[in-house]
Design a protein around this motif. Structure first.
Motif, short mmCIF file in Angstrom:
data_model
loop_
_atom_site.label_atom_id
_atom_site.label_comp_id
_atom_site.label_asym_id
_atom_site.label_seq_id
_atom_site.Cartn_x
_atom_site.Cartn_y
_atom_site.Cartn_z
N SER A 361 -11.71 14.96 6.13
CA SER A 361 -12.44 14.28 5.20
C SER A 361 -11.86 14.20 3.71
CB SER A 361 -13.67 15.45 5.00
OG SER A 361 -14.33 15.65 6.28
N LEU A 362 -11.75 13.05 3.17
CA LEU A 362 -11.46 12.73 2.12
C LEU A 362 -12.54 12.87 0.85
CD1 LEU A 362 -9.26 9.51 2.64
CD2 LEU A 362 -8.41 12.25 2.70
N PRO A 363 -12.09 13.14 -0.33
CA PRO A 363 -13.24 13.29 -1.52
C PRO A 363 -14.12 12.05 -1.68
CG PRO A 363 -11.17 13.84 -2.31
CD PRO A 363 -10.85 13.38 -0.96
N ILE A 364 -15.43 12.45 -1.52
CA ILE A 364 -16.61 11.51 -1.91
C ILE A 364 -17.70 12.10 -2.57
CG2 ILE A 364 -17.65 11.63 0.49
CD1 ILE A 364 -18.30 8.54 0.26
N TYR A 365 -17.80 11.51 -3.61
CA TYR A 365 -18.99 11.77 -4.66
C TYR A 365 -19.16 11.01 -5.82
CZ TYR A 365 -15.22 14.13 -7.19
OH TYR A 365 -14.06 14.23 -7.63
N PRO A 366 -20.30 10.70 -6.46
CA PRO A 366 -20.60 9.71 -7.15
C PRO A 366 -19.65 9.47 -8.51
CG PRO A 366 -22.69 10.83 -6.48
CD PRO A 366 -21.63 11.61 -5.84
N ASP A 367 -19.03 10.80 -8.81
CA ASP A 367 -18.49 10.54 -10.04
C ASP A 367 -16.90 10.23 -9.82
OD1 ASP A 367 -20.37 11.01 -11.66
OD2 ASP A 367 -20.01 13.22 -11.64
N LEU A 368 -16.46 9.93 -8.60
CA LEU A 368 -15.30 9.82 -8.12
C LEU A 368 -14.71 8.51 -8.69
CD1 LEU A 368 -12.87 11.14 -6.42
CD2 LEU A 368 -13.64 9.98 -4.60
N SER A 369 -13.60 8.30 -9.29
CA SER A 369 -13.24 7.19 -10.19
C SER A 369 -12.29 6.26 -9.32
CB SER A 369 -12.69 7.71 -11.62
OG SER A 369 -11.33 8.38 -11.09
N ASP A 370 -11.75 5.10 -9.74
CA ASP A 370 -10.93 4.26 -9.03
C ASP A 370 -9.68 4.91 -9.03
OD1 ASP A 370 -13.00 2.41 -8.08
OD2 ASP A 370 -12.43 0.70 -9.80
N SER A 371 -9.43 5.42 -10.12
CA SER A 371 -7.90 5.90 -10.45
C SER A 371 -7.82 7.05 -9.49
CB SER A 371 -7.77 6.21 -11.87
OG SER A 371 -8.60 7.14 -12.46
N GLU A 372 -8.71 7.98 -9.45
CA GLU A 372 -8.50 9.02 -8.42
C GLU A 372 -8.55 8.61 -6.93
OE1 GLU A 372 -11.12 12.86 -10.62
OE2 GLU A 372 -12.25 11.12 -9.76
N LEU A 373 -9.12 7.52 -6.62
CA LEU A 373 -9.13 6.93 -5.35
C LEU A 373 -7.48 6.41 -5.19
CD1 LEU A 373 -12.52 5.26 -5.27
CD2 LEU A 373 -11.86 7.07 -3.61
N ASP A 374 -7.04 5.61 -5.94
CA ASP A 374 -5.78 5.08 -5.96
C ASP A 374 -4.92 6.14 -5.91
OD1 ASP A 374 -6.48 2.66 -6.15
OD2 ASP A 374 -6.34 2.61 -8.30
#
Length: 390
Positions: A361-374
């Motif tokens: 399970s990878l992180p997912i929550y409303p405040d997750l930013s594009d830079s964090e996803l990268d």
């Protein structure tokens, strides 16, 4: 540090709780029924009762449907242990239905085959508990049709799924079930700190749920053994529990409910962003079925091959070492030490076994930013031993 899930608390949430702190009631006051009504209206269901956890809700749901020692409950092996524990609390036997290889929810085909066999052996379940893993609804209509054919009741474990839909109805409508349970734990779609909600359209079941969450007590004179002695009078007419929610929790839930659809939209944005950034990476991404609109509580990928020299365990450890708190949802329930004593055969659940070897399970929550996803992507694809020089 990037957790796999995180609550979103704003000033309106804080003010809602503070208003209760300044009121006459911290618990068992007016906010709880307001919250219950708001959830009922949102889901399109007749009766809703707030409880102190989804686990409590599952427990009293089993009791309300008459589960007792010697009965049988079937659920999904890929879930938190509470989905099975609720039946054990009642002295029932628990068995599992293997998962679908695409949705990771209870497989309708496997359920059908297991029912055919159980019918011949005289071992049909009294209750089946489908689990809406990661917020995507199980295919409930065929499960409901099987329940009419084989005579079992259905409790939807929708702990992950408030804000989602199945076909034309909101999850929680109980269109294809007897009872639905939501969770409001901090990592879920909305939160009350700890807490849950039990939903049903059956008035007799609703009345029983209402009593069971509060010691088995009634103040309804029509349920009493004789006329009340006065306005103060109550009777305990069955053995119940202290599973009640507080007004503090309900106030937070009411405020959070106002942003539920917004939270789900943001989760879908993150889902689409993951799909984009992983399009050239050999990771099996989650798939959404057309019959359901998922609330996307979890983002579960499967590591089927080595990536940058790492297997699933290596990638998990690499993520954790880099401050990304990935998780595994879930270890098959039948493999837990408590459940091993009941003699389950892992070979009966091949899809669950394969899933557990590969899922993260990878992180997912409303405040997750594009830079964090990268950053999550770069951490996964970075070869072992690679060092970034500054």
């Amino acid at each position: 540090m990037i957790p796999y899930g995180r609550q979103n608390i704003n000033q309106a949430d804080i003010e809602a709780v503070v208003n209760v702190l300044k009121s006459d009631f911290l618990t068992q006051g007016p906010v709880i029924p307001q919250f219950e009504k708001a959830v009922a209206n949102y889901c399109g269901v007749k009766y809703t009762y707030a409880v102190n956890s989804a686990t409590s809700g599952l427990h009293i749901a089993c009791i309300a449907l008459g589960l007792q020692e010697g009965d049988i409950v079937w659920t999904s092996p890929i879930s938190f242990v509470a989905s099975a524990n609720c039946a054990k609390y009642c002295g029932a036997t628990v068995d599992f239905v293997d998962i679908d290889p695409i949705t990771y929810n209870m497989s309708v085909n496997n359920l059908r085959e297991k029912l055919l066999k159980a019918d011949k052996e005289g071992k049909l379940p009294k209750i089946v508990i489908p689990v809406h893993l990661a917020g995507q609804s199980c295919d409930m209509e065929p499960i409901w049709k099987l329940s009419r054919e084989y005579g079992f009741k259905i409790i939807e474990d929708a702990s992950h799924a408030i804000g989602g839909s199945y076909k034309s109805s909101k999850v929680g409508s109980c269109e294809f079930s007897d009872i639905t349970i939501f969770s409001f734990h901090p990592v879920k779609i909305i939160t009350t700190g700890e807490g849950g909600m039990v939903c049903t359209n059956n008035v007799e079941v609703a009345n029983k749920l209402y009593r069971l969450r509060s010691h088995g007590i009634t103040r309804d004179s029509t349920e009493m053994t004789h006329q009340p002695d006065g306005q103060w009078y109550y009777q305990q007419i069955e053995l119940g529990y202290n599973y009640r929610m507080t007004d503090l929790q309900a106030a937070l839930g009411m405020s959070q409910l106002n942003r539920l659809d917004e939270f789900v939209v943001k989760r879908h944005g993150i889902y689409n962003r993951y799909k984009e950034i992983f399009k050239d990476v050999s990771i099996k991404l989650p798939e959404l079925e057309p019959y359901a609109f998922a609330s996307l509580h979890l983002y579960i990928v499967r590591i089927e091959n080595n990536i940058a020299g790492s297997n699933r365990k290596g990638i998990f450890e690499k993520l954790r070492a880099n401050g990304i708190l990935a998780n595994i949802h879930y270890i098959p329930i039948y493999s837990q030490p408590y459940y091993q004593q009941f003699g389950y055969n892992r070979n009966d659940f091949p899809e669950s076994e394969n899933y557990y070897k590969e899922a993260i399970s990878l992180p997912i929550y409303p405040d997750l930013s594009d830079s964090e996803l990268d950053y999550i992507k770069e951490t996964i694809i970075r070869p072992l031993g690679h060092q970034t020089l500054f």
